[in-house]
Write a protein that holds these residues in place. Structure first.
Motif, PDB file in Angstrom:
ATOM      1  N   UNK A  34       0.513 -19.867  -5.378  1.00  0.00           N
ATOM      2  CA  UNK A  34       1.350 -18.703  -5.085  1.00  0.00           C
ATOM      3  C   UNK A  34       0.761 -17.429  -5.653  1.00  0.00           C
ATOM      4  N   UNK A  35       0.238 -17.525  -6.865  1.00  0.00           N
ATOM      5  CA  UNK A  35      -0.369 -16.332  -7.472  1.00  0.00           C
ATOM      6  C   UNK A  35      -1.624 -15.905  -6.720  1.00  0.00           C
ATOM      7  N   UNK A  36      -2.417 -16.857  -6.270  1.00  0.00           N
ATOM      8  CA  UNK A  36      -3.635 -16.524  -5.520  1.00  0.00           C
ATOM      9  C   UNK A  36      -3.267 -15.879  -4.188  1.00  0.00           C
ATOM     10  N   UNK A  37      -2.247 -16.407  -3.512  1.00  0.00           N
ATOM     11  CA  UNK A  37      -1.811 -15.806  -2.247  1.00  0.00           C
ATOM     12  C   UNK A  37      -1.322 -14.377  -2.462  1.00  0.00           C
ATOM     13  N   UNK A  38      -0.537 -14.163  -3.541  1.00  0.00           N
ATOM     14  CA  UNK A  38      -0.062 -12.812  -3.847  1.00  0.00           C
ATOM     15  C   UNK A  38      -1.221 -11.877  -4.162  1.00  0.00           C
ATOM     16  N   UNK A  39      -2.189 -12.365  -4.924  1.00  0.00           N
ATOM     17  CA  UNK A  39      -3.353 -11.539  -5.266  1.00  0.00           C
ATOM     18  C   UNK A  39      -4.154 -11.191  -4.025  1.00  0.00           C
ATOM     19  N   UNK A  40      -4.296 -12.146  -3.103  1.00  0.00           N
ATOM     20  CA  UNK A  40      -5.026 -11.876  -1.864  1.00  0.00           C
ATOM     21  C   UNK A  40      -4.309 -10.812  -1.032  1.00  0.00           C
ATOM     22  N   UNK A  41      -2.981 -10.879  -0.971  1.00  0.00           N
ATOM     23  CA  UNK A  41      -2.227  -9.873  -0.213  1.00  0.00           C
ATOM     24  C   UNK A  41      -2.378  -8.494  -0.858  1.00  0.00           C
ATOM     25  N   UNK A  42      -2.314  -8.438  -2.188  1.00  0.00           N
ATOM     26  CA  UNK A  42      -2.484  -7.154  -2.872  1.00  0.00           C
ATOM     27  C   UNK A  42      -3.890  -6.612  -2.670  1.00  0.00           C
ATOM     28  N   UNK A  43      -4.883  -7.492  -2.665  1.00  0.00           N
ATOM     29  CA  UNK A  43      -6.266  -7.062  -2.458  1.00  0.00           C
ATOM     30  C   UNK A  43      -6.452  -6.495  -1.060  1.00  0.00           C
ATOM     31  N   UNK A  44      -5.845  -7.124  -0.057  1.00  0.00           N
ATOM     32  CA  UNK A  44      -5.935  -6.587   1.304  1.00  0.00           C
ATOM     33  C   UNK A  44      -5.268  -5.221   1.400  1.00  0.00           C
ATOM     34  N   UNK A  45      -4.131  -5.054   0.722  1.00  0.00           N
ATOM     35  CA  UNK A  45      -3.446  -3.762   0.731  1.00  0.00           C
ATOM     36  C   UNK A  45      -4.294  -2.681   0.052  1.00  0.00           C
ATOM     37  N   UNK A  46      -4.918  -3.020  -1.074  1.00  0.00           N
ATOM     38  CA  UNK A  46      -5.780  -2.055  -1.764  1.00  0.00           C
ATOM     39  C   UNK A  46      -6.993  -1.701  -0.907  1.00  0.00           C
ATOM     40  N   UNK A  47      -7.530  -2.697  -0.206  1.00  0.00           N
ATOM     41  CA  UNK A  47      -8.674  -2.437   0.667  1.00  0.00           C
ATOM     42  C   UNK A  47      -8.284  -1.474   1.789  1.00  0.00           C
ATOM     43  N   UNK A  48      -7.096  -1.672   2.355  1.00  0.00           N
ATOM     44  CA  UNK A  48      -6.635  -0.773   3.415  1.00  0.00           C
ATOM     45  C   UNK A  48      -6.442   0.643   2.871  1.00  0.00           C
ATOM     46  N   UNK A  49      -5.892   0.766   1.675  1.00  0.00           N
ATOM     47  CA  UNK A  49      -5.727   2.099   1.069  1.00  0.00           C
ATOM     48  C   UNK A  49      -7.067   2.776   0.837  1.00  0.00           C
ATOM     49  N   UNK A  50      -8.036   2.018   0.338  1.00  0.00           N
ATOM     50  CA  UNK A  50      -9.364   2.599   0.119  1.00  0.00           C
ATOM     51  C   UNK A  50     -10.006   3.043   1.431  1.00  0.00           C
ATOM     52  N   UNK A  51      -9.816   2.262   2.487  1.00  0.00           N
ATOM     53  CA  UNK A  51     -10.354   2.656   3.794  1.00  0.00           C
ATOM     54  C   UNK A  51      -9.733   3.969   4.253  1.00  0.00           C
ATOM     55  N   UNK A  52      -8.414   4.109   4.051  1.00  0.00           N
ATOM     56  CA  UNK A  52      -7.746   5.354   4.445  1.00  0.00           C
ATOM     57  C   UNK A  52      -8.263   6.534   3.630  1.00  0.00           C
ATOM     58  N   UNK A  53      -8.450   6.345   2.322  1.00  0.00           N
ATOM     59  CA  UNK A  53      -8.961   7.419   1.471  1.00  0.00           C
ATOM     60  C   UNK A  53     -10.375   7.802   1.889  1.00  0.00           C
ATOM     61  N   UNK A  54     -11.220   6.811   2.158  1.00  0.00           N
ATOM     62  CA  UNK A  54     -12.590   7.107   2.595  1.00  0.00           C
ATOM     63  C   UNK A  54     -12.595   7.854   3.924  1.00  0.00           C
ATOM     64  N   UNK A  55     -11.704   7.463   4.847  1.00  0.00           N
ATOM     65  CA  UNK A  55     -11.642   8.140   6.145  1.00  0.00           C
ATOM     66  C   UNK A  55     -11.200   9.587   5.971  1.00  0.00           C
ATOM     67  N   UNK A  56     -10.198   9.812   5.120  1.00  0.00           N
ATOM     68  CA  UNK A  56      -9.719  11.175   4.868  1.00  0.00           C
ATOM     69  C   UNK A  56     -10.819  12.023   4.231  1.00  0.00           C
TER      70      UNK A  56
END
Length: 73
Positions: A34-56
């Motif tokens: 469960x913790x690994x699944x939660x960490x993977x979801x948080x990592x995907x969310x952080x990756x999406x945020x970084x992509x948005x920041x880089x695009x901006x």
């Protein structure tokens, strides 16, 4: 006979510890899963945020490069 009794006592103690580990281990494994699944979801969310920041930032750099170096007076 005393050696056999001592051996059986050691085996029963070891068996007790193995049974305790056998019952606790699945809960530990599922908790880790469960913790690994939660960490993977948080990592995907952080990756999406970084992509948005880089695009901006990239869009902002492109806008700045199009301005003339010497503004008209």
């Amino acid at each position: 006979m005393e050696i056999f009794g001592g051996f059986m006592m050691m085996m029963s103690i070891i068996g007790f510890f193995l049974v305790v580990i056998w019952f606790i281990l699945p809960f530990v494994i599922f908790n880790i899963k469960g913790r690994v699944d939660r960490s993977a979801a948080m990592l995907e969310e952080m990756d999406q945020r970084l992509k948005n920041i880089e695009r901006i930032l990239q869009d902002h750099r492109n806008v700045e490069e199009q301005r003339p170096l010497d503004p008209p007076l």
